[in-house]
Write a protein that holds these residues in place. Structure first.
Motif, PDB file in Angstrom:
ATOM      1  N   GLY A   1      39.722 -25.959 -29.464  1.00 56.93           N
ATOM      2  CA  GLY A   1      39.441 -24.755 -30.243  1.00 56.93           C
ATOM      3  C   GLY A   1      38.271 -24.912 -31.186  1.00 56.93           C
ATOM      4  N   VAL A   2      38.074 -26.119 -31.704  1.00 59.26           N
ATOM      5  CA  VAL A   2      36.943 -26.372 -32.614  1.00 59.26           C
ATOM      6  C   VAL A   2      35.632 -26.350 -31.840  1.00 59.26           C
ATOM      7  CG1 VAL A   2      35.926 -28.023 -34.225  1.00 59.26           C
ATOM      8  CG2 VAL A   2      38.413 -27.722 -34.151  1.00 59.26           C
ATOM      9  N   LEU A   3      35.611 -26.991 -30.680  1.00 55.76           N
ATOM     10  CA  LEU A   3      34.386 -27.042 -29.881  1.00 55.76           C
ATOM     11  C   LEU A   3      33.962 -25.668 -29.393  1.00 55.76           C
ATOM     12  CD1 LEU A   3      35.034 -30.205 -27.667  1.00 55.76           C
ATOM     13  CD2 LEU A   3      33.650 -30.036 -29.738  1.00 55.76           C
ATOM     14  N   ALA A   4      34.908 -24.746 -29.280  1.00 54.96           N
ATOM     15  CA  ALA A   4      34.612 -23.423 -28.720  1.00 54.96           C
ATOM     16  C   ALA A   4      33.610 -22.632 -29.544  1.00 54.96           C
ATOM     17  CB  ALA A   4      35.907 -22.623 -28.573  1.00 54.96           C
ATOM     18  N   PHE A   5      33.379 -23.049 -30.791  1.00 54.64           N
ATOM     19  CA  PHE A   5      32.460 -22.290 -31.637  1.00 54.64           C
ATOM     20  C   PHE A   5      30.996 -22.542 -31.305  1.00 54.64           C
ATOM     21  CE2 PHE A   5      36.256 -21.571 -33.984  1.00 54.64           C
ATOM     22  CZ  PHE A   5      36.043 -20.375 -34.631  1.00 54.64           C
ATOM     23  N   LYS A   6      30.707 -23.593 -30.511  1.00 59.86           N
ATOM     24  CA  LYS A   6      29.334 -23.774 -30.043  1.00 59.86           C
ATOM     25  C   LYS A   6      29.252 -23.339 -28.594  1.00 59.86           C
ATOM     26  CE  LYS A   6      25.477 -26.903 -29.347  1.00 59.86           C
ATOM     27  NZ  LYS A   6      24.882 -28.232 -29.578  1.00 59.86           N
ATOM     28  N   GLN A   7      28.216 -22.611 -28.271  1.00 60.69           N
ATOM     29  CA  GLN A   7      27.980 -22.171 -26.905  1.00 60.69           C
ATOM     30  C   GLN A   7      26.758 -22.886 -26.352  1.00 60.69           C
ATOM     31  OE1 GLN A   7      27.587 -17.929 -27.323  1.00 60.69           O
ATOM     32  NE2 GLN A   7      29.791 -17.605 -27.449  1.00 60.69           N
ATOM     33  N   PHE A   8      26.834 -23.229 -25.063  1.00 57.84           N
ATOM     34  CA  PHE A   8      25.671 -23.834 -24.420  1.00 57.84           C
ATOM     35  C   PHE A   8      25.377 -23.084 -23.139  1.00 57.84           C
ATOM     36  CE2 PHE A   8      29.329 -26.110 -22.738  1.00 57.84           C
ATOM     37  CZ  PHE A   8      29.047 -26.237 -21.383  1.00 57.84           C
TER      38      PHE A   8
ATOM     39  N   ILE B   1      24.162 -22.860 -19.118  1.00 61.70           N
ATOM     40  CA  ILE B   1      23.995 -23.469 -17.798  1.00 61.70           C
ATOM     41  C   ILE B   1      23.196 -22.466 -16.980  1.00 61.70           C
ATOM     42  CG2 ILE B   1      25.135 -24.398 -15.762  1.00 61.70           C
ATOM     43  CD1 ILE B   1      27.577 -24.961 -17.407  1.00 61.70           C
ATOM     44  N   GLY B   2      21.882 -22.632 -16.973  1.00 59.44           N
ATOM     45  CA  GLY B   2      21.033 -21.636 -16.337  1.00 59.44           C
ATOM     46  C   GLY B   2      21.181 -20.318 -17.083  1.00 59.44           C
ATOM     47  N   PRO B   3      21.503 -19.244 -16.372  1.00 64.51           N
ATOM     48  CA  PRO B   3      21.649 -17.940 -17.018  1.00 64.51           C
ATOM     49  C   PRO B   3      23.015 -17.731 -17.667  1.00 64.51           C
ATOM     50  CG  PRO B   3      21.975 -17.710 -14.658  1.00 64.51           C
ATOM     51  CD  PRO B   3      21.613 -19.150 -14.902  1.00 64.51           C
ATOM     52  N   LEU B   4      23.956 -18.654 -17.446  1.00 66.44           N
ATOM     53  CA  LEU B   4      25.308 -18.478 -17.947  1.00 66.44           C
ATOM     54  C   LEU B   4      25.483 -19.154 -19.310  1.00 66.44           C
ATOM     55  CD1 LEU B   4      27.284 -19.229 -14.667  1.00 66.44           C
ATOM     56  CD2 LEU B   4      26.684 -16.983 -15.597  1.00 66.44           C
ATOM     57  N   VAL B   5      26.143 -18.442 -20.215  1.00 57.88           N
ATOM     58  CA  VAL B   5      26.449 -18.988 -21.539  1.00 57.88           C
ATOM     59  C   VAL B   5      27.940 -19.318 -21.587  1.00 57.88           C
ATOM     60  CG1 VAL B   5      26.479 -18.553 -24.015  1.00 57.88           C
ATOM     61  CG2 VAL B   5      24.586 -17.688 -22.623  1.00 57.88           C
ATOM     62  N   VAL B   6      28.255 -20.545 -21.986  1.00 58.78           N
ATOM     63  CA  VAL B   6      29.631 -21.027 -21.937  1.00 58.78           C
ATOM     64  C   VAL B   6      30.011 -21.610 -23.291  1.00 58.78           C
ATOM     65  CG1 VAL B   6      31.250 -22.518 -20.699  1.00 58.78           C
ATOM     66  CG2 VAL B   6      29.188 -21.681 -19.553  1.00 58.78           C
TER      67      VAL B   6
ATOM     68  N   ALA C   1      40.054 -19.661 -13.946  1.00 58.23           N
ATOM     69  CA  ALA C   1      39.808 -18.223 -13.863  1.00 58.23           C
ATOM     70  C   ALA C   1      40.928 -17.443 -14.552  1.00 58.23           C
ATOM     71  CB  ALA C   1      39.695 -17.804 -12.399  1.00 58.23           C
ATOM     72  N   VAL C   2      42.171 -17.887 -14.357  1.00 54.62           N
ATOM     73  CA  VAL C   2      43.306 -17.239 -15.013  1.00 54.62           C
ATOM     74  C   VAL C   2      43.229 -17.431 -16.528  1.00 54.62           C
ATOM     75  CG1 VAL C   2      45.826 -17.317 -15.284  1.00 54.62           C
ATOM     76  CG2 VAL C   2      44.807 -17.397 -12.998  1.00 54.62           C
ATOM     77  N   ASP C   3      42.865 -18.635 -16.958  1.00 56.94           N
ATOM     78  CA  ASP C   3      42.717 -18.907 -18.391  1.00 56.94           C
ATOM     79  C   ASP C   3      41.698 -17.963 -19.025  1.00 56.94           C
ATOM     80  OD1 ASP C   3      42.888 -20.861 -20.853  1.00 56.94           O
ATOM     81  OD2 ASP C   3      40.753 -20.696 -20.383  1.00 56.94           O
ATOM     82  N   THR C   4      40.568 -17.786 -18.355  1.00 59.17           N
ATOM     83  CA  THR C   4      39.521 -16.897 -18.867  1.00 59.17           C
ATOM     84  C   THR C   4      40.021 -15.461 -18.977  1.00 59.17           C
ATOM     85  OG1 THR C   4      37.779 -18.271 -17.904  1.00 59.17           O
ATOM     86  CG2 THR C   4      37.210 -15.988 -18.425  1.00 59.17           C
ATOM     87  N   LEU C   5      40.694 -14.984 -17.936  1.00 60.82           N
ATOM     88  CA  LEU C   5      41.206 -13.616 -17.932  1.00 60.82           C
ATOM     89  C   LEU C   5      42.186 -13.390 -19.085  1.00 60.82           C
ATOM     90  CD1 LEU C   5      41.487 -10.850 -16.561  1.00 60.82           C
ATOM     91  CD2 LEU C   5      43.280 -11.840 -15.124  1.00 60.82           C
TER      92      LEU C   5
ATOM     93  N   LEU D   1      31.348 -10.885 -20.221  1.00 62.29           N
ATOM     94  CA  LEU D   1      31.855 -12.153 -20.736  1.00 62.29           C
ATOM     95  C   LEU D   1      32.886 -12.742 -19.781  1.00 62.29           C
ATOM     96  CD1 LEU D   1      31.915 -14.234 -23.021  1.00 62.29           C
ATOM     97  CD2 LEU D   1      33.640 -12.819 -24.159  1.00 62.29           C
ATOM     98  N   LEU D   2      33.770 -11.902 -19.246  1.00 63.85           N
ATOM     99  CA  LEU D   2      34.772 -12.365 -18.289  1.00 63.85           C
ATOM    100  C   LEU D   2      34.115 -12.979 -17.054  1.00 63.85           C
ATOM    101  CD1 LEU D   2      37.554  -9.603 -18.212  1.00 63.85           C
ATOM    102  CD2 LEU D   2      37.900 -12.035 -18.612  1.00 63.85           C
ATOM    103  N   VAL D   3      33.155 -12.256 -16.503  1.00 63.48           N
ATOM    104  CA  VAL D   3      32.503 -12.726 -15.278  1.00 63.48           C
ATOM    105  C   VAL D   3      31.733 -14.012 -15.534  1.00 63.48           C
ATOM    106  CG1 VAL D   3      30.755 -12.188 -13.544  1.00 63.48           C
ATOM    107  CG2 VAL D   3      32.372 -10.425 -14.277  1.00 63.48           C
ATOM    108  N   GLY D   4      30.949 -14.037 -16.611  1.00 61.67           N
ATOM    109  CA  GLY D   4      30.144 -15.217 -16.911  1.00 61.67           C
ATOM    110  C   GLY D   4      30.981 -16.450 -17.155  1.00 61.67           C
ATOM    111  N   GLN D   5      32.028 -16.310 -17.962  1.00 64.05           N
ATOM    112  CA  GLN D   5      32.886 -17.450 -18.264  1.00 64.05           C
ATOM    113  C   GLN D   5      33.615 -17.933 -17.009  1.00 64.05           C
ATOM    114  OE1 GLN D   5      32.779 -19.156 -20.939  1.00 64.05           O
ATOM    115  NE2 GLN D   5      33.410 -18.084 -22.766  1.00 64.05           N
ATOM    116  N   ALA D   6      34.121 -16.986 -16.218  1.00 67.61           N
ATOM    117  CA  ALA D   6      34.859 -17.368 -15.009  1.00 67.61           C
ATOM    118  C   ALA D   6      33.959 -18.113 -14.031  1.00 67.61           C
ATOM    119  CB  ALA D   6      35.459 -16.131 -14.352  1.00 67.61           C
ATOM    120  N   ILE D   7      32.748 -17.613 -13.824  1.00 62.01           N
ATOM    121  CA  ILE D   7      31.825 -18.271 -12.894  1.00 62.01           C
ATOM    122  C   ILE D   7      31.490 -19.672 -13.384  1.00 62.01           C
ATOM    123  CG2 ILE D   7      29.472 -18.244 -11.989  1.00 62.01           C
ATOM    124  CD1 ILE D   7      29.672 -15.203 -11.883  1.00 62.01           C
ATOM    125  N   ALA D   8      31.180 -19.792 -14.680  1.00 64.60           N
ATOM    126  CA  ALA D   8      30.830 -21.099 -15.231  1.00 64.60           C
ATOM    127  C   ALA D   8      31.979 -22.094 -15.091  1.00 64.60           C
ATOM    128  CB  ALA D   8      30.433 -20.953 -16.693  1.00 64.60           C
TER     129      ALA D   8
END
Length: 224
Positions: free
Chosen positions: A32-39, A41-46, A166-170, A186-193
């Protein structure tokens, strides 16, 4: 209680189970702490918390492989304990008055990272429980389909991780952000990543962790 159950309870925890349990508890807290930074991967932000969560997937899969599905399920359920303690402790620390000597920017940064909204704090454990138990179930169900071997171990890990991620993201994004803003992109990007990382990283991490577990549990030869 049967003799088998009594004997199982009396057996000491294996070295691999001990190490995996320690790592698992740490990852539940830090995700949960790490989730505050986004990085990117190409066009996807995770969000960076995915890295800790992927390790949770790896560890639970390795425990299932080495010690059985029941042990992995217990590990996931016991993972709620350090998660709950960390949430309570963070709440206590946020409520305590800050030292007047603490720089304002440091206090603001601390509060920004740790003062999550109730929706986010509730969404995290729900998504965690459902997705990790699903991962263990899928990984175990696929055990007999490929004839065993290290290659099928890696394939099982990738498939189970991709679906559970994918279920976790949803679950998480819907519970945490639905109604606050449009969540489709956001759903699509996170799921793909997460699915990509599940196939690129998870298989090799599982294979390596299984090899490590076997090494940890190998009998130690005593010196002559």
């Amino acid at each position: 209680m049967t003799d088998t159950a009594a004997n199982a309870r009396s057996l000491p925890m294996s070295r691999s189970m001990f190490v995996m349990t320690l790592l698992y508890g740490g990852m539940t807290v830090i995700a949960g702490v790490l989730a505050f930074k986004q990085f990117a991967i190409g066009p996807l932000v995770v969000e960076s918390g995915i890295l800790a969560f992927l390790l949770l997937v790896v560890i639970s899969s390795v425990v299932s492989q080495q010690h059985g599905k029941a042990a992995a399920d217990r590990l996931v359920l016991w993972g709620f304990l350090p998660l709950a303690f960390s949430i309570v402790l963070i709440g206590i620390v946020l409520a305590l008055p800050a030292s007047p000597d603490m720089p304002a920017q440091n206090l603001d940064a601390f509060n920004t990272v740790h003062a999550q909204t109730p929706r986010i704090m509730a969404a995290g454990p729900v998504a965690y429980g459902v997705s990790l138990l699903l991962n263990v179930w899928l990984f175990d169900r696929l055990r007999g389909k490929g004839g065993g071997g290290s290659l099928w171990l890696m394939v099982r890990g990738a498939i189970a991780s991709a679906i559970s991620q994918a279920v976790d993201t949803l679950i998480f994004i819907t519970l945490a952000f639905y109604g606050e803003f449009p969540i489709g992109d956001l759903l699509v990007g996170q799921a793909i990543a997460k699915i990509v990382l599940s196939f690129v990283l998870v298989p090799f991490l599982i294979a390596g962790a299984v090899a490590l577990s076997k090494k940890l549990d190998a009998p130690v030869e005593s010196a002559a």
